[in-house]
Motif scaffolding. Sequence first.
Motif, PDB file in Angstrom:
ATOM      1  N   PHE A  29       1.085  -0.991   0.014  1.00  0.00           N
ATOM      2  CA  PHE A  29      -0.263   0.431   0.053  1.00  0.00           C
ATOM      3  C   PHE A  29       0.966   1.694   0.126  1.00  0.00           C
ATOM      4  CE2 PHE A  29      -2.468  -2.888   1.788  1.00  0.00           C
ATOM      5  CZ  PHE A  29      -3.725  -2.927   1.816  1.00  0.00           C
ATOM      6  N   GLN A  30       0.251   2.130  -0.587  1.00  0.00           N
ATOM      7  CA  GLN A  30       1.053   3.690  -0.460  1.00  0.00           C
ATOM      8  C   GLN A  30       1.766   3.752   0.896  1.00  0.00           C
ATOM      9  OE1 GLN A  30      -0.244   6.403  -3.605  1.00  0.00           O
ATOM     10  NE2 GLN A  30       0.774   8.602  -2.189  1.00  0.00           N
ATOM     11  N   THR A  31       0.856   3.848   1.180  1.00  0.00           N
ATOM     12  CA  THR A  31       0.865   4.476   2.581  1.00  0.00           C
ATOM     13  C   THR A  31       1.878   3.080   4.442  1.00  0.00           C
ATOM     14  OG1 THR A  31      -0.906   3.301   3.677  1.00  0.00           O
ATOM     15  CG2 THR A  31      -1.040   5.355   3.016  1.00  0.00           C
ATOM     16  N   LEU A  32       2.944   2.173   3.342  1.00  0.00           N
ATOM     17  CA  LEU A  32       3.779   1.117   4.002  1.00  0.00           C
ATOM     18  C   LEU A  32       4.810   2.897   4.533  1.00  0.00           C
ATOM     19  CD1 LEU A  32       4.270  -1.303   2.066  1.00  0.00           C
ATOM     20  CD2 LEU A  32       2.130  -1.719   3.719  1.00  0.00           C
ATOM     21  N   ASP A  33       5.495   2.715   6.267  1.00  0.00           N
ATOM     22  CA  ASP A  33       6.586   3.670   6.829  1.00  0.00           C
ATOM     23  C   ASP A  33       6.786   2.593   6.612  1.00  0.00           C
ATOM     24  OD1 ASP A  33       6.824   5.293   7.596  1.00  0.00           O
ATOM     25  OD2 ASP A  33       6.106   5.194   9.861  1.00  0.00           O
ATOM     26  N   ASN A  34       8.500   3.019   5.725  1.00  0.00           N
ATOM     27  CA  ASN A  34       9.377   2.554   5.878  1.00  0.00           C
ATOM     28  C   ASN A  34      10.209   3.539   4.807  1.00  0.00           C
ATOM     29  OD1 ASN A  34       9.797   1.523   2.915  1.00  0.00           O
ATOM     30  ND2 ASN A  34       8.299   0.119   3.624  1.00  0.00           N
ATOM     31  N   PRO A  35      11.799   3.574   5.201  1.00  0.00           N
ATOM     32  CA  PRO A  35      12.383   5.067   4.098  1.00  0.00           C
ATOM     33  C   PRO A  35      12.258   4.287   2.744  1.00  0.00           C
ATOM     34  CG  PRO A  35      13.765   3.748   6.389  1.00  0.00           C
ATOM     35  CD  PRO A  35      12.555   3.244   5.956  1.00  0.00           C
ATOM     36  N   THR A  36      12.823   3.066   2.633  1.00  0.00           N
ATOM     37  CA  THR A  36      12.335   2.617   0.435  1.00  0.00           C
ATOM     38  C   THR A  36      11.043   3.227   0.143  1.00  0.00           C
ATOM     39  OG1 THR A  36      13.985   1.076   1.742  1.00  0.00           O
ATOM     40  CG2 THR A  36      12.832   1.192  -0.705  1.00  0.00           C
ATOM     41  N   ASN A  37      10.114   3.043   1.054  1.00  0.00           N
ATOM     42  CA  ASN A  37       8.701   3.192   0.034  1.00  0.00           C
ATOM     43  C   ASN A  37       8.899   5.330   0.472  1.00  0.00           C
ATOM     44  OD1 ASN A  37       6.074   2.088  -0.474  1.00  0.00           O
ATOM     45  ND2 ASN A  37       5.409   3.537   0.487  1.00  0.00           N
ATOM     46  N   HIS A  38       9.148   5.400   1.084  1.00  0.00           N
ATOM     47  CA  HIS A  38       9.121   6.822   0.980  1.00  0.00           C
ATOM     48  C   HIS A  38       9.788   7.223  -0.092  1.00  0.00           C
ATOM     49  CE1 HIS A  38       6.614   7.339   4.672  1.00  0.00           C
ATOM     50  NE2 HIS A  38       7.950   6.625   5.523  1.00  0.00           N
ATOM     51  N   LYS A  39      10.770   7.116   0.294  1.00  0.00           N
ATOM     52  CA  LYS A  39      11.916   7.365  -1.937  1.00  0.00           C
ATOM     53  C   LYS A  39      11.191   7.090  -3.195  1.00  0.00           C
ATOM     54  CE  LYS A  39      16.290   6.536  -3.585  1.00  0.00           C
ATOM     55  NZ  LYS A  39      16.667   4.885  -3.611  1.00  0.00           N
ATOM     56  N   PHE A  40      10.393   5.512  -2.925  1.00  0.00           N
ATOM     57  CA  PHE A  40       9.510   4.841  -4.090  1.00  0.00           C
ATOM     58  C   PHE A  40       8.594   6.289  -4.463  1.00  0.00           C
ATOM     59  CE2 PHE A  40       5.945   2.323  -5.675  1.00  0.00           C
ATOM     60  CZ  PHE A  40       6.532   1.976  -6.961  1.00  0.00           C
ATOM     61  N   VAL A  41       8.378   6.427  -3.432  1.00  0.00           N
ATOM     62  CA  VAL A  41       6.847   6.848  -3.804  1.00  0.00           C
ATOM     63  C   VAL A  41       7.025   8.361  -4.237  1.00  0.00           C
ATOM     64  CG1 VAL A  41       4.179   8.450  -2.483  1.00  0.00           C
ATOM     65  CG2 VAL A  41       5.103   5.851  -1.961  1.00  0.00           C
ATOM     66  N   GLU A  42       7.638   9.603  -3.352  1.00  0.00           N
ATOM     67  CA  GLU A  42       8.273  10.638  -3.513  1.00  0.00           C
ATOM     68  C   GLU A  42       9.690  10.771  -5.163  1.00  0.00           C
ATOM     69  OE1 GLU A  42      10.503  11.801  -0.153  1.00  0.00           O
ATOM     70  OE2 GLU A  42       8.958  11.252   1.244  1.00  0.00           O
ATOM     71  N   GLY A  43       9.958   9.652  -5.172  1.00  0.00           N
ATOM     72  CA  GLY A  43      10.113  10.117  -6.270  1.00  0.00           C
ATOM     73  C   GLY A  43       9.737   9.890  -7.494  1.00  0.00           C
ATOM     74  N   PHE A  44       8.529   8.806  -7.445  1.00  0.00           N
ATOM     75  CA  PHE A  44       8.128   8.102  -8.368  1.00  0.00           C
ATOM     76  C   PHE A  44       6.892   9.574  -9.115  1.00  0.00           C
ATOM     77  CE2 PHE A  44       4.106   6.367 -10.416  1.00  0.00           C
ATOM     78  CZ  PHE A  44       4.348   6.477 -11.908  1.00  0.00           C
ATOM     79  N   LEU A  45       6.739  10.339  -7.623  1.00  0.00           N
ATOM     80  CA  LEU A  45       5.475  10.851  -7.680  1.00  0.00           C
ATOM     81  C   LEU A  45       5.652  12.142  -8.282  1.00  0.00           C
ATOM     82  CD1 LEU A  45       2.167  10.540  -5.363  1.00  0.00           C
ATOM     83  CD2 LEU A  45       2.696   9.953  -6.993  1.00  0.00           C
TER      84      LEU A  45
END
Length: 435
Positions: A290-306
């Motif tokens: 889910f987009q809301t997963l709270d971990n550093p890699t997901n934050h980087k992925f979501v911010e970078g992709f969007l």
Amino acid sequence: MNITRRNILKTTLAASTAVALPHLWLPGSGEAWGATLKKGEPIKVGLLFSLTGSLAVPEEDSTLVMQYAIDEINKAGGVAGVPVEPVIVDAKSDFAVYSEKAKELILRDKVIAIFGCYTSASRKAILPTVMQRNHLLYYPTCYEGAECTQNTICTGPLANQHSKDLIPFMVGNFGKKVFFVGSNYVWPKESNKNAKIWLEQAGGELLGEEYIPLGSSEFGPVLNKIRDAKPDFIFSTVVGASDIAFHKQFKQEGFKVDDMPIASLTTGEIETRAMGAEFGAGHFLSAPYFQTLDNPTNHKFVEGFLASKYGKNGVTHYNMEETYISAYVFKAGFEKAAAEVGFENVTPRSIRDHSGGLVIEDAVSPEGQVWIDKDNFNTWLKPKIGQCQADGTFKVVKAAAEQVAPDPYSIYPDLGVCTANGLKAPDGSIRKNVI
């Protein structure tokens, strides 16, 4: 040589085929099938998703996130030091087009692998070509299992990794009575065979089961049956544009999410954004990401992709993340094969054969560490259940503590076990490429 009408027709056909598909092998040409790799030239991969039609809602984003992943990989030095070049195809939500374009990608464009498909119907449309040419398909979404091929790598969940948790969760929290609704093709029907077993084990009761044509937007008759049956919840395997129509009509017809939530295997952030958060709020989805997963890699992925030119649709989604992971599975498998056989000797099959057991670590995988099963080439992952919130994001309400092994024959143990070499039956015999 006798000049006959038949000879003229044969010669004309061969010539026209060569013009249309200049890299096709023709009798006597001596040209090999498939990809040829040369140091200094980019590695071609095919992106075979629908950019138009009823399946474009999830599949356009798969194309976008693959381009993002390829750009990311190329900026970091490419694969085995060589840049990757995507060949992008629109399958137009048409199974015949999937099949046709898969052949073109392999024979004309000479890609080393294909990333593609969202439905099992489209996957099964291209698998005969992939298997016949001993090629490689990365299938980056959930599917029903009951398949054992030697030319696919799957990065999405199987039935034992999503509905096996979702059904008892819904029964325990909302009640035993359920109504199944799905799109009319192999994945929903086979998934529901699994779900019925999980439902029986949870002490639930199936009140009805309805399927609507793929791409259909008319749910009035189905909703009337649901109204009469009065289930505690709905289990949905409706996909694409139909999924959006189903959720909108559910609310428009006066159904209340608090009384009868929809538990889905497909309705994530992309679909919710397309339909409007008010139509998704309160409903449930089982997925590993889910987009809301709270971990550093997901934050980087979501911010970078969007923030990238590919993030135009404004969300990330389980199908996108599984597609993103598949790019890194490809990179790791290719580099492992190249180290073993040499860059120019890498083939689609050698990539596959070197991919069993590959681990995608927390630092790369937005959902956390996953790995490819060394026998069936599906993915070990952590199943999760999320509830859609008023803003269209999902709150994780249940998550597995450990990665769950993929089991493509979880409800068919008598058929055997999928191994790297084929489906091994209880009597020890092995069948290859079972679909």
